[in-house]
Design an enzyme around this catalytic site. Structure first.
Site, PDB file in Angstrom:
ATOM      1  N   ASP A  97      43.314  44.310  27.425  1.00 41.62           N
ATOM      2  CA  ASP A  97      43.325  43.442  28.644  1.00 41.62           C
ATOM      3  C   ASP A  97      44.481  42.587  28.476  1.00 41.62           C
ATOM      4  O   ASP A  97      44.846  42.101  27.462  1.00 41.62           O
ATOM      5  CB  ASP A  97      41.861  42.312  28.287  1.00 41.62           C
ATOM      6  N   THR A 134      41.013  41.427  36.103  1.00 45.46           N
ATOM      7  CA  THR A 134      40.255  42.334  35.100  1.00 45.46           C
ATOM      8  C   THR A 134      39.184  43.521  35.650  1.00 45.46           C
ATOM      9  O   THR A 134      39.261  44.642  35.299  1.00 45.46           O
ATOM     10  CB  THR A 134      39.474  41.771  33.993  1.00 45.46           C
ATOM     11  N   ASN A 155      36.497  39.187  40.323  1.00 46.04           N
ATOM     12  CA  ASN A 155      35.630  39.113  39.230  1.00 46.04           C
ATOM     13  C   ASN A 155      34.348  38.316  39.556  1.00 46.04           C
ATOM     14  O   ASN A 155      33.264  38.432  38.823  1.00 46.04           O
ATOM     15  CB  ASN A 155      36.199  38.162  38.217  1.00 46.04           C
ATOM     16  N   ASP A 253      44.810  39.258  26.491  1.00 42.09           N
ATOM     17  CA  ASP A 253      44.502  38.568  27.678  1.00 42.09           C
ATOM     18  C   ASP A 253      44.091  37.148  27.432  1.00 42.09           C
ATOM     19  O   ASP A 253      44.504  36.140  27.814  1.00 42.09           O
ATOM     20  CB  ASP A 253      43.388  39.218  28.478  1.00 42.09           C
ATOM     21  N   HIS A 257      45.743  33.548  28.474  1.00 49.19           N
ATOM     22  CA  HIS A 257      45.344  32.469  29.470  1.00 49.19           C
ATOM     23  C   HIS A 257      45.463  31.206  28.772  1.00 49.19           C
ATOM     24  O   HIS A 257      45.844  30.245  29.472  1.00 49.19           O
ATOM     25  CB  HIS A 257      43.701  32.765  29.593  1.00 49.19           C
ATOM     26  N   ASP A 300      44.887  46.510  31.945  1.00 54.49           N
ATOM     27  CA  ASP A 300      44.491  46.005  33.420  1.00 54.49           C
ATOM     28  C   ASP A 300      45.482  45.282  34.477  1.00 54.49           C
ATOM     29  O   ASP A 300      45.491  45.746  35.445  1.00 54.49           O
ATOM     30  CB  ASP A 300      42.929  45.664  33.503  1.00 54.49           C
TER      31      ASP A 300
HETATM   32 ZN    ZN Z   1      42.677  37.518  32.100  1.00 53.54          ZN
END
Ligand code: ZN
Ligand code: NAG
Ligand code: NAG
Ligand code: NAG
Length: 478
Positions: A97, A134, A155, A253, A257, A300
Protein backbone atom coordinates in the site's frame (compact mmCIF):
# COMPACT_ATOMS: atom_id res chain seq x y z
CA UNK A 1 -6.41 -0.29 3.66
CA UNK A 2 -8.20 -0.87 6.87
CA UNK A 3 -5.69 -0.35 9.67
CA UNK A 4 -3.56 2.16 7.91
CA UNK A 5 -6.19 3.92 5.92
CA UNK A 6 -8.66 3.63 8.78
CA UNK A 7 -6.24 5.44 11.03
CA UNK A 8 -6.06 8.19 8.47
CA UNK A 9 -9.02 10.51 8.15
CA UNK A 10 -11.69 9.54 5.63
CA UNK A 11 -10.07 11.45 2.86
CA UNK A 12 -10.59 10.86 -0.76
CA UNK A 13 -8.61 11.87 -3.71
CA UNK A 14 -8.77 15.04 -5.63
CA UNK A 15 -7.17 16.39 -8.66
CA UNK A 16 -5.42 19.56 -9.31
CA UNK A 17 -6.75 22.33 -11.37
CA UNK A 18 -4.61 24.99 -12.97
CA UNK A 19 -1.18 23.37 -13.33
CA UNK A 20 -2.78 20.11 -14.46
CA UNK A 21 -2.39 21.51 -17.93
CA UNK A 22 1.35 21.31 -17.41
CA UNK A 23 1.05 17.56 -17.11
CA UNK A 24 -0.42 17.14 -20.53
CA UNK A 25 2.07 15.78 -22.99
CA UNK A 26 3.48 18.48 -25.19
CA UNK A 27 4.54 17.82 -28.69
CA UNK A 28 7.74 19.64 -29.35
CA UNK A 29 8.04 20.79 -32.89
CA UNK A 30 11.50 21.05 -34.31
CA UNK A 31 12.30 24.31 -35.96
CA UNK A 32 12.01 24.19 -39.72
CA UNK A 33 15.17 22.90 -41.38
CA UNK A 34 17.41 25.67 -42.59
CA UNK A 35 18.19 25.63 -46.29
CA UNK A 36 21.42 23.79 -46.99
CA UNK A 37 24.26 26.15 -47.79
CA UNK A 38 26.31 25.50 -50.94
CA UNK A 39 29.50 23.69 -50.08
CA UNK A 40 32.85 23.22 -51.76
CA UNK A 41 33.55 19.59 -52.75
CA UNK A 42 36.08 19.28 -49.89
CA UNK A 43 33.61 20.40 -47.28
CA UNK A 44 30.89 18.19 -48.72
CA UNK A 45 33.25 15.19 -48.50
CA UNK A 46 33.85 16.08 -44.87
CA UNK A 47 30.12 16.40 -44.43
CA UNK A 48 29.61 12.91 -45.90
CA UNK A 49 32.24 11.46 -43.58
CA UNK A 50 30.66 13.10 -40.56
CA UNK A 51 27.25 11.87 -41.60
CA UNK A 52 28.51 8.33 -41.95
CA UNK A 53 30.27 8.50 -38.58
CA UNK A 54 27.10 9.82 -37.03
CA UNK A 55 25.05 7.00 -38.54
CA UNK A 56 27.43 4.39 -37.13
CA UNK A 57 27.38 6.06 -33.74
CA UNK A 58 23.59 6.20 -33.80
CA UNK A 59 23.13 2.55 -34.66
CA UNK A 60 25.61 1.68 -31.91
CA UNK A 61 23.61 3.79 -29.47
CA UNK A 62 20.41 2.06 -30.52
CA UNK A 63 22.07 -1.26 -29.80
CA UNK A 64 23.21 -0.35 -26.32
CA UNK A 65 20.13 1.60 -25.27
CA UNK A 66 17.84 -0.34 -22.93
CA UNK A 67 14.77 -1.69 -24.63
CA UNK A 68 12.33 0.89 -23.35
CA UNK A 69 9.60 1.43 -25.88
CA UNK A 70 8.15 4.87 -25.56
CA UNK A 71 4.71 4.50 -27.00
CA UNK A 72 3.29 0.99 -27.09
CA UNK A 73 5.09 -2.12 -26.00
CA UNK A 74 5.74 -4.45 -28.91
CA UNK A 75 4.77 -8.01 -28.12
CA UNK A 76 7.61 -10.02 -26.61
CA UNK A 77 9.28 -12.31 -29.09
CA UNK A 78 10.23 -15.30 -27.00
CA UNK A 79 7.76 -17.90 -25.75
CA UNK A 80 6.82 -18.50 -22.14
CA UNK A 81 9.23 -20.59 -20.10
CA UNK A 82 7.92 -24.07 -19.47
CA UNK A 83 6.84 -24.75 -15.90
CA UNK A 84 8.95 -27.35 -14.25
CA UNK A 85 7.09 -28.49 -11.17
CA UNK A 86 3.60 -26.96 -11.11
CA UNK A 87 1.02 -28.37 -13.49
CA UNK A 88 -1.12 -25.26 -13.79
CA UNK A 89 -0.42 -21.54 -14.16
CA UNK A 90 -0.25 -19.68 -10.83
CA UNK A 91 -0.36 -15.96 -10.03
CA UNK A 92 0.49 -14.32 -6.71
CA UNK A 93 -0.74 -10.71 -6.75
CA UNK A 94 0.98 -8.67 -4.03
CA UNK A 95 0.05 -5.14 -2.98
CA UNK A 96 2.29 -2.87 -0.96
CA UNK A 97 0.00 0.00 0.00
CA UNK A 98 1.22 3.49 -0.89
CA UNK A 99 4.43 2.21 -2.51
CA UNK A 100 5.17 5.34 -4.51
CA UNK A 101 7.05 4.79 -7.76
CA UNK A 102 10.72 5.47 -7.01
CA UNK A 103 10.67 4.10 -3.44
CA UNK A 104 12.40 1.02 -4.85
CA UNK A 105 15.50 3.19 -5.23
CA UNK A 106 15.46 4.65 -1.70
CA UNK A 107 17.55 1.82 -0.34
CA UNK A 108 19.13 -1.38 -1.49
CA UNK A 109 16.14 -3.60 -2.31
CA UNK A 110 17.86 -6.71 -3.62
CA UNK A 111 14.77 -8.89 -3.74
CA UNK A 112 12.58 -6.37 -5.53
CA UNK A 113 15.49 -5.75 -7.89
CA UNK A 114 15.80 -9.41 -8.59
CA UNK A 115 12.16 -9.40 -9.73
CA UNK A 116 12.84 -6.31 -11.85
CA UNK A 117 16.07 -7.68 -13.33
CA UNK A 118 14.63 -11.04 -14.26
CA UNK A 119 11.10 -9.84 -14.90
CA UNK A 120 8.98 -7.19 -16.58
CA UNK A 121 8.31 -3.79 -15.03
CA UNK A 122 6.55 -0.54 -15.91
CA UNK A 123 9.13 2.07 -16.95
CA UNK A 124 7.79 5.00 -14.98
CA UNK A 125 5.45 3.12 -12.75
CA UNK A 126 1.86 1.95 -12.63
CA UNK A 127 -0.81 4.64 -13.11
CA UNK A 128 -3.55 4.47 -10.47
CA UNK A 129 -7.17 5.32 -11.17
CA UNK A 130 -8.81 8.45 -9.84
CA UNK A 131 -9.41 8.95 -6.96
CA UNK A 132 -5.93 7.73 -6.02
CA UNK A 133 -7.19 6.07 -2.84
CA UNK A 134 -6.74 2.59 -1.39
CA UNK A 135 -10.17 1.00 -1.80
CA UNK A 136 -11.05 2.40 -5.24
CA UNK A 137 -7.64 1.35 -6.59
CA UNK A 138 -7.39 -2.12 -5.09
CA UNK A 139 -10.83 -2.88 -6.45
CA UNK A 140 -9.90 -1.49 -9.89
CA UNK A 141 -6.88 -3.79 -9.93
CA UNK A 142 -9.11 -6.73 -8.99
CA UNK A 143 -11.95 -5.96 -11.44
CA UNK A 144 -10.34 -4.02 -14.30
CA UNK A 145 -13.05 -1.40 -13.84
CA UNK A 146 -12.94 2.31 -13.11
CA UNK A 147 -14.51 3.23 -9.75
CA UNK A 148 -17.58 4.68 -11.48
CA UNK A 149 -18.25 1.14 -12.79
CA UNK A 150 -17.15 -0.97 -9.79
CA UNK A 151 -18.98 1.23 -7.32
CA UNK A 152 -16.22 1.82 -4.73
CA UNK A 153 -15.95 5.52 -5.50
CA UNK A 154 -14.18 6.48 -2.26
CA UNK A 155 -12.93 4.84 0.95
CA UNK A 156 -16.05 6.19 2.70
CA UNK A 157 -19.24 7.42 1.08
CA UNK A 158 -23.01 7.50 1.59
CA UNK A 159 -25.40 5.92 -0.89
CA UNK A 160 -27.49 8.93 -1.91
CA UNK A 161 -30.63 6.80 -2.39
CA UNK A 162 -30.63 4.49 0.62
CA UNK A 163 -28.64 6.78 2.88
CA UNK A 164 -26.53 3.76 3.93
CA UNK A 165 -22.87 4.49 4.49
CA UNK A 166 -20.01 2.56 2.90
CA UNK A 167 -16.91 2.18 5.06
CA UNK A 168 -13.75 0.16 4.64
CA UNK A 169 -15.34 -2.64 6.66
CA UNK A 170 -18.54 -2.93 4.57
CA UNK A 171 -18.76 -6.40 3.10
CA UNK A 172 -22.35 -6.36 1.82
CA UNK A 173 -22.38 -7.41 -1.85
CA UNK A 174 -24.59 -4.44 -2.84
CA UNK A 175 -21.63 -2.06 -2.66
CA UNK A 176 -19.15 -4.12 -4.66
CA UNK A 177 -20.08 -4.15 -8.33
CA UNK A 178 -18.20 -5.80 -11.17
CA UNK A 179 -16.44 -9.13 -11.01
CA UNK A 180 -13.15 -9.35 -9.10
CA UNK A 181 -10.56 -11.93 -10.10
CA UNK A 182 -11.30 -14.34 -7.23
CA UNK A 183 -14.93 -14.50 -8.43
CA UNK A 184 -13.92 -14.91 -12.09
CA UNK A 185 -11.65 -17.75 -10.94
CA UNK A 186 -14.21 -19.43 -8.66
CA UNK A 187 -16.97 -19.16 -11.28
CA UNK A 188 -14.73 -20.94 -13.78
CA UNK A 189 -13.65 -23.67 -11.39
CA UNK A 190 -10.25 -22.25 -10.48
CA UNK A 191 -9.25 -22.06 -6.83
CA UNK A 192 -8.37 -18.62 -5.48
CA UNK A 193 -6.94 -17.62 -2.09
CA UNK A 194 -6.96 -14.14 -0.62
CA UNK A 195 -4.71 -12.99 2.18
CA UNK A 196 -6.45 -9.63 2.41
CA UNK A 197 -7.64 -7.48 -0.48
CA UNK A 198 -10.46 -4.94 -0.45
CA UNK A 199 -13.62 -6.73 -1.55
CA UNK A 200 -12.26 -10.25 -1.01
CA UNK A 201 -14.52 -10.94 1.97
CA UNK A 202 -17.64 -10.17 -0.05
CA UNK A 203 -19.73 -13.17 -1.08
CA UNK A 204 -20.29 -12.96 -4.80
CA UNK A 205 -20.96 -15.51 -7.55
CA UNK A 206 -19.31 -18.81 -6.62
CA UNK A 207 -16.98 -17.07 -4.16
CA UNK A 208 -18.16 -17.30 -0.57
CA UNK A 209 -14.88 -16.41 1.15
CA UNK A 210 -14.15 -19.97 2.36
CA UNK A 211 -12.19 -20.17 5.65
CA UNK A 212 -9.39 -22.20 4.14
CA UNK A 213 -8.77 -19.76 1.29
CA UNK A 214 -10.00 -16.35 2.47
CA UNK A 215 -8.63 -14.33 5.39
CA UNK A 216 -10.72 -11.75 7.18
CA UNK A 217 -8.91 -8.47 7.46
CA UNK A 218 -6.79 -8.06 10.58
CA UNK A 219 -4.09 -5.40 10.33
CA UNK A 220 -2.28 -6.86 13.36
CA UNK A 221 -1.21 -10.05 11.62
CA UNK A 222 2.58 -9.81 11.22
CA UNK A 223 3.74 -9.61 7.60
CA UNK A 224 5.85 -12.76 8.06
CA UNK A 225 2.76 -14.73 9.02
CA UNK A 226 1.00 -13.56 5.84
CA UNK A 227 3.90 -14.60 3.63
CA UNK A 228 4.21 -17.96 5.36
CA UNK A 229 0.49 -18.64 4.92
CA UNK A 230 0.82 -17.98 1.18
CA UNK A 231 3.78 -20.36 1.05
CA UNK A 232 1.75 -22.97 2.94
CA UNK A 233 -0.69 -23.18 0.01
CA UNK A 234 2.15 -24.57 -2.09
CA UNK A 235 2.41 -27.54 0.28
CA UNK A 236 -1.15 -28.63 -0.53
CA UNK A 237 -1.90 -31.45 -2.96
CA UNK A 238 -2.06 -30.13 -6.50
CA UNK A 239 -5.87 -30.25 -6.72
CA UNK A 240 -6.24 -28.09 -3.59
CA UNK A 241 -3.48 -25.62 -4.42
CA UNK A 242 -4.89 -22.21 -5.37
CA UNK A 243 -3.90 -20.77 -8.74
CA UNK A 244 -4.68 -17.16 -7.91
CA UNK A 245 -3.46 -15.71 -4.62
CA UNK A 246 -3.49 -12.20 -3.15
CA UNK A 247 -1.21 -10.83 -0.46
CA UNK A 248 -1.48 -7.37 1.09
CA UNK A 249 0.85 -5.17 3.16
CA UNK A 250 -0.30 -1.88 4.74
CA UNK A 251 3.20 -0.39 4.47
CA UNK A 252 4.67 2.01 3.44
CA UNK A 253 1.32 3.86 3.19
CA UNK A 254 0.98 3.83 6.93
CA UNK A 255 4.30 5.64 7.47
CA UNK A 256 3.75 7.86 4.42
CA UNK A 257 0.68 9.47 5.99
CA UNK A 258 2.53 10.22 9.21
CA UNK A 259 5.82 11.56 7.89
CA UNK A 260 5.46 12.12 4.15
CA UNK A 261 7.40 10.33 1.41
CA UNK A 262 10.88 11.64 2.24
CA UNK A 263 11.67 10.39 5.70
CA UNK A 264 13.93 7.68 7.07
CA UNK A 265 10.81 5.85 8.29
CA UNK A 266 9.80 5.31 4.66
CA UNK A 267 13.21 3.95 3.77
CA UNK A 268 12.91 1.48 6.66
CA UNK A 269 9.41 0.45 5.60
CA UNK A 270 10.59 -0.12 2.04
CA UNK A 271 13.47 -2.28 3.26
CA UNK A 272 11.00 -4.31 5.30
CA UNK A 273 8.74 -4.85 2.28
CA UNK A 274 11.82 -5.96 0.34
CA UNK A 275 12.57 -8.45 3.12
CA UNK A 276 9.05 -9.85 2.81
CA UNK A 277 9.53 -10.26 -0.94
CA UNK A 278 12.82 -12.01 -0.13
CA UNK A 279 11.03 -14.30 2.32
CA UNK A 280 8.46 -15.17 -0.33
CA UNK A 281 11.10 -15.84 -3.00
CA UNK A 282 13.15 -18.00 -0.62
CA UNK A 283 10.06 -20.00 0.40
CA UNK A 284 9.06 -20.56 -3.22
CA UNK A 285 12.63 -21.56 -4.09
CA UNK A 286 12.75 -24.03 -1.20
CA UNK A 287 9.68 -25.65 -2.69
CA UNK A 288 11.23 -25.59 -6.16
CA UNK A 289 8.43 -23.48 -7.62
CA UNK A 290 9.77 -19.91 -7.77
CA UNK A 291 10.40 -20.02 -11.51
CA UNK A 292 6.95 -21.58 -12.06
CA UNK A 293 4.97 -18.88 -10.28
CA UNK A 294 3.98 -15.53 -11.77
CA UNK A 295 4.59 -12.97 -9.00
CA UNK A 296 3.03 -9.57 -9.66
CA UNK A 297 4.05 -6.83 -7.22
CA UNK A 298 2.01 -3.63 -7.34
CA UNK A 299 0.94 -0.75 -5.16
CA UNK A 300 -2.39 1.05 -5.13
CA UNK A 301 -1.16 4.66 -5.33
CA UNK A 302 1.75 6.91 -4.41
CA UNK A 303 2.21 9.59 -1.74
CA UNK A 304 3.01 13.29 -1.63
CA UNK A 305 4.22 15.46 1.25
CA UNK A 306 1.73 17.90 2.79
CA UNK A 307 2.46 20.72 5.21
CA UNK A 308 1.02 23.72 7.06
CA UNK A 309 0.97 26.38 4.45
CA UNK A 310 -0.60 24.35 1.65
CA UNK A 311 -4.14 24.60 2.96
CA UNK A 312 -7.40 25.98 1.64
CA UNK A 313 -10.11 26.83 4.21
CA UNK A 314 -13.68 26.52 2.95
CA UNK A 315 -15.04 28.98 5.54
CA UNK A 316 -13.10 31.74 3.78
CA UNK A 317 -15.58 31.30 0.92
CA UNK A 318 -18.42 32.60 3.14
CA UNK A 319 -18.68 36.00 1.34
CA UNK A 320 -19.54 34.04 -1.85
CA UNK A 321 -21.24 30.95 -0.47
CA UNK A 322 -21.72 29.55 3.01
CA UNK A 323 -20.93 25.84 2.87
CA UNK A 324 -22.51 23.65 5.54
CA UNK A 325 -20.37 20.88 6.94
CA UNK A 326 -22.90 18.19 6.16
CA UNK A 327 -22.79 18.97 2.44
CA UNK A 328 -19.13 18.02 2.41
CA UNK A 329 -18.97 14.22 2.02
CA UNK A 330 -15.22 14.07 1.76
CA UNK A 331 -12.78 16.87 2.27
CA UNK A 332 -9.28 16.22 1.11
CA UNK A 333 -7.59 15.64 -1.21
CA UNK A 334 -10.88 14.64 -2.88
CA UNK A 335 -13.36 17.37 -2.09
CA UNK A 336 -16.85 15.97 -2.69
CA UNK A 337 -19.94 18.08 -2.06
CA UNK A 338 -23.64 17.35 -2.22
CA UNK A 339 -25.63 20.52 -1.48
CA UNK A 340 -29.34 20.28 -0.56
CA UNK A 341 -31.68 19.38 -3.46
CA UNK A 342 -33.17 22.87 -3.69
CA UNK A 343 -29.84 24.50 -4.53
CA UNK A 344 -28.59 25.02 -8.05
CA UNK A 345 -25.46 22.92 -8.52
CA UNK A 346 -23.93 25.14 -11.25
CA UNK A 347 -24.54 28.10 -8.97
CA UNK A 348 -22.65 26.48 -6.08
CA UNK A 349 -19.73 25.64 -8.37
CA UNK A 350 -19.68 29.14 -9.88
CA UNK A 351 -19.76 30.89 -6.49
CA UNK A 352 -17.04 28.68 -5.06
CA UNK A 353 -14.79 29.20 -8.08
CA UNK A 354 -15.44 32.94 -7.98
CA UNK A 355 -14.29 33.05 -4.37
CA UNK A 356 -11.32 30.76 -5.01
CA UNK A 357 -10.23 32.94 -7.93
CA UNK A 358 -10.77 36.26 -6.17
CA UNK A 359 -7.29 36.48 -4.68
CA UNK A 360 -8.92 36.92 -1.27
CA UNK A 361 -9.00 33.26 -0.25
CA UNK A 362 -5.67 31.89 0.93
CA UNK A 363 -4.35 29.40 -1.65
CA UNK A 364 -7.68 29.66 -3.49
CA UNK A 365 -5.87 29.38 -6.82
CA UNK A 366 -4.82 25.85 -5.85
CA UNK A 367 -8.35 24.45 -5.72
CA UNK A 368 -10.88 24.29 -8.51
CA UNK A 369 -14.47 23.12 -8.32
CA UNK A 370 -16.32 21.14 -11.01
CA UNK A 371 -19.70 19.67 -11.68
CA UNK A 372 -18.69 16.03 -11.86
CA UNK A 373 -19.75 15.83 -15.52
CA UNK A 374 -17.33 18.67 -16.29
CA UNK A 375 -14.29 16.95 -14.78
CA UNK A 376 -11.63 15.98 -17.32
CA UNK A 377 -13.01 12.83 -18.95
CA UNK A 378 -9.68 11.00 -18.42
CA UNK A 379 -10.63 10.80 -14.72
CA UNK A 380 -13.74 8.69 -15.50
CA UNK A 381 -15.35 10.09 -12.38
CA UNK A 382 -18.92 11.00 -13.27
CA UNK A 383 -21.00 8.02 -14.35
CA UNK A 384 -22.17 6.71 -11.01
CA UNK A 385 -25.07 7.94 -8.91
CA UNK A 386 -22.78 7.37 -5.91
CA UNK A 387 -20.33 10.08 -7.01
CA UNK A 388 -21.40 13.38 -5.41
CA UNK A 389 -22.40 16.06 -7.93
CA UNK A 390 -19.66 18.58 -7.08
CA UNK A 391 -15.99 17.64 -6.98
CA UNK A 392 -13.02 19.83 -6.09
CA UNK A 393 -9.52 19.12 -7.32
CA UNK A 394 -6.68 20.52 -5.22
CA UNK A 395 -3.21 21.05 -6.62
CA UNK A 396 -0.62 18.44 -5.71
CA UNK A 397 0.17 18.48 -2.00
CA UNK A 398 -2.61 20.95 -1.10
CA UNK A 399 -5.24 20.06 1.45
CA UNK A 400 -8.73 21.40 2.08
CA UNK A 401 -10.14 22.07 5.54
CA UNK A 402 -13.38 23.56 6.84
CA UNK A 403 -11.61 26.14 8.98
CA UNK A 404 -8.23 27.11 10.30
CA UNK A 405 -7.05 25.05 13.27
CA UNK A 406 -3.79 24.50 15.07
CA UNK A 407 -3.40 20.84 14.27
CA UNK A 408 -0.15 19.70 12.70
CA UNK A 409 -0.70 19.37 8.99
CA UNK A 410 2.67 17.97 8.03
CA UNK A 411 2.68 14.43 6.71
CA UNK A 412 1.67 12.78 3.48
CA UNK A 413 -1.47 12.28 1.42
CA UNK A 414 -2.80 10.68 -1.72
CA UNK A 415 -6.11 10.82 -3.51
CA UNK A 416 -5.07 13.55 -5.96
CA UNK A 417 -5.35 13.60 -9.74
CA UNK A 418 -3.84 10.40 -11.12
CA UNK A 419 -1.87 12.51 -13.62
CA UNK A 420 0.50 13.59 -10.82
CA UNK A 421 3.67 11.58 -10.96
CA UNK A 422 3.73 11.42 -7.15
CA UNK A 423 0.55 9.31 -7.26
CA UNK A 424 2.21 6.60 -9.35
CA UNK A 425 3.09 3.26 -7.89
CA UNK A 426 4.97 0.15 -9.05
CA UNK A 427 4.28 -2.72 -11.42
CA UNK A 428 6.89 -5.47 -11.23
CA UNK A 429 6.15 -8.95 -12.57
CA UNK A 430 8.28 -12.08 -12.60
CA UNK A 431 7.55 -15.60 -13.74
CA UNK A 432 7.15 -17.93 -16.70
CA UNK A 433 4.90 -15.52 -18.61
CA UNK A 434 7.11 -12.45 -18.08
CA UNK A 435 10.21 -11.76 -20.10
CA UNK A 436 13.35 -11.12 -18.04
CA UNK A 437 14.84 -7.64 -18.00
CA UNK A 438 11.95 -6.12 -19.92
CA UNK A 439 10.67 -2.62 -19.33
CA UNK A 440 7.30 -1.61 -20.73
CA UNK A 441 5.66 1.82 -20.90
CA UNK A 442 3.54 2.84 -17.92
CA UNK A 443 -0.12 1.83 -18.02
CA UNK A 444 -3.28 2.18 -15.92
CA UNK A 445 -4.00 -0.46 -13.31
CA UNK A 446 -7.33 -1.41 -14.96
CA UNK A 447 -5.21 -3.39 -17.45
CA UNK A 448 -4.07 -5.87 -14.80
CA UNK A 449 -7.35 -7.82 -14.64
CA UNK A 450 -7.05 -8.98 -18.26
CA UNK A 451 -3.36 -9.83 -17.78
CA UNK A 452 -4.09 -12.15 -14.86
CA UNK A 453 -7.18 -13.62 -16.54
CA UNK A 454 -5.01 -14.37 -19.57
CA UNK A 455 -2.28 -16.10 -17.52
CA UNK A 456 -4.90 -18.25 -15.79
CA UNK A 457 -6.80 -18.97 -19.03
CA UNK A 458 -9.94 -17.36 -17.58
CA UNK A 459 -12.67 -15.77 -19.67
CA UNK A 460 -12.56 -12.15 -18.46
CA UNK A 461 -15.72 -10.34 -17.38
CA UNK A 462 -16.46 -7.05 -19.21
CA UNK A 463 -13.99 -4.46 -17.95
CA UNK A 464 -12.14 -1.24 -18.81
CA UNK A 465 -8.81 -2.79 -19.70
CA UNK A 466 -7.94 -3.26 -23.33
CA UNK A 467 -8.39 -6.82 -24.56
CA UNK A 468 -5.16 -6.60 -26.56
CA UNK A 469 -3.04 -5.46 -23.60
CA UNK A 470 -2.07 -8.92 -22.26
CA UNK A 471 -0.42 -9.75 -25.60
CA UNK A 472 1.83 -6.70 -25.28
CA UNK A 473 3.15 -7.64 -21.86
CA UNK A 474 3.00 -11.45 -21.64
CA UNK A 475 5.18 -14.02 -23.27
CA UNK A 476 2.91 -16.17 -25.46
CA UNK A 477 1.93 -19.34 -23.61
CA UNK A 478 3.56 -22.48 -24.92
ZN1 ZN B 1 -3.22 5.85 2.46
C1 NAG C 1 18.23 -13.53 -12.22
O1 NAG C 1 18.14 -14.87 -11.82
C2 NAG C 1 19.39 -15.53 -11.73
C3 NAG C 1 19.12 -16.99 -11.47
O2 NAG C 1 18.17 -17.17 -10.46
C4 NAG C 1 20.20 -14.87 -10.63
O3 NAG C 1 21.45 -15.50 -10.51
C5 NAG C 1 20.40 -13.42 -11.00
O4 NAG C 1 21.07 -12.76 -9.97
C6 NAG C 1 19.06 -12.74 -11.25
N1 NAG C 1 19.24 -11.42 -11.78
C7 NAG C 1 19.05 -10.32 -11.08
C8 NAG C 1 19.21 -9.04 -11.80
O5 NAG C 1 18.74 -10.35 -9.91
C1 NAG D 1 -5.55 -10.32 14.77
O1 NAG D 1 -4.25 -10.82 14.69
C2 NAG D 1 -3.55 -10.80 15.92
C3 NAG D 1 -2.10 -11.20 15.62
O2 NAG D 1 -2.05 -12.42 14.93
C4 NAG D 1 -4.25 -11.73 16.90
O3 NAG D 1 -3.60 -11.72 18.14
C5 NAG D 1 -5.69 -11.28 17.07
O4 NAG D 1 -6.38 -12.19 17.88
C6 NAG D 1 -6.37 -11.17 15.72
N1 NAG D 1 -7.69 -10.56 15.90
C7 NAG D 1 -8.78 -11.14 15.47
C8 NAG D 1 -10.04 -10.39 15.69
O5 NAG D 1 -8.78 -12.22 14.93
C1 NAG E 1 -16.01 0.25 -18.28
O1 NAG E 1 -16.51 -1.05 -18.46
C2 NAG E 1 -17.88 -1.18 -18.15
C3 NAG E 1 -18.22 -2.65 -18.25
O2 NAG E 1 -17.97 -3.10 -19.55
C4 NAG E 1 -18.70 -0.30 -19.07
O3 NAG E 1 -20.05 -0.38 -18.69
C5 NAG E 1 -18.21 1.13 -18.96
O4 NAG E 1 -18.88 1.94 -19.89
C6 NAG E 1 -16.73 1.21 -19.22
N1 NAG E 1 -16.24 2.56 -18.96
C7 NAG E 1 -15.45 3.20 -19.81
C8 NAG E 1 -15.01 4.55 -19.42
O5 NAG E 1 -15.08 2.70 -20.85
Amino acid sequence: MAAAAAAAPPFAAGDSPPPTALLLPRTTTTAGAAPAPRRSSASSRLHLLLTAALAVATSYLLLILPRTPLSAAPAPAAAARAQVKLEKPVVILISSDGFRFGYQHKAATPHIHRLIGNGTSAATGLIPVFPTLTFPNHYSIATGLYPSSHGIINNYFPDPISGDYFTMSSHEPKWWLGQPLWVTAADQGIQAATYFWPGSEVKKGSWDCPDKYCRHYNGSVPFEERVDAILGYFDLPSDEMPQFLTLYFEDPDHQGHQVGPDDPAITEAVVRIDEMIGRLIAGLEERGVFEDVNVILVGDHGMVGTCDKKLVFLDELAPWIKLEEDWVLSMTPLLAIRPPDDMSLPDVVAKMNEGLGSGKVENGEYLRMYLKEDLPSRLHYADSYRIPPIIGLPEEGYKVEMKRSDKNECGGAHGYDNAFFSMRTIFIAHGPRFEGGRVVPSFENVEIYNVIASILNLEPAPNNGSSSFPDTILLPSE
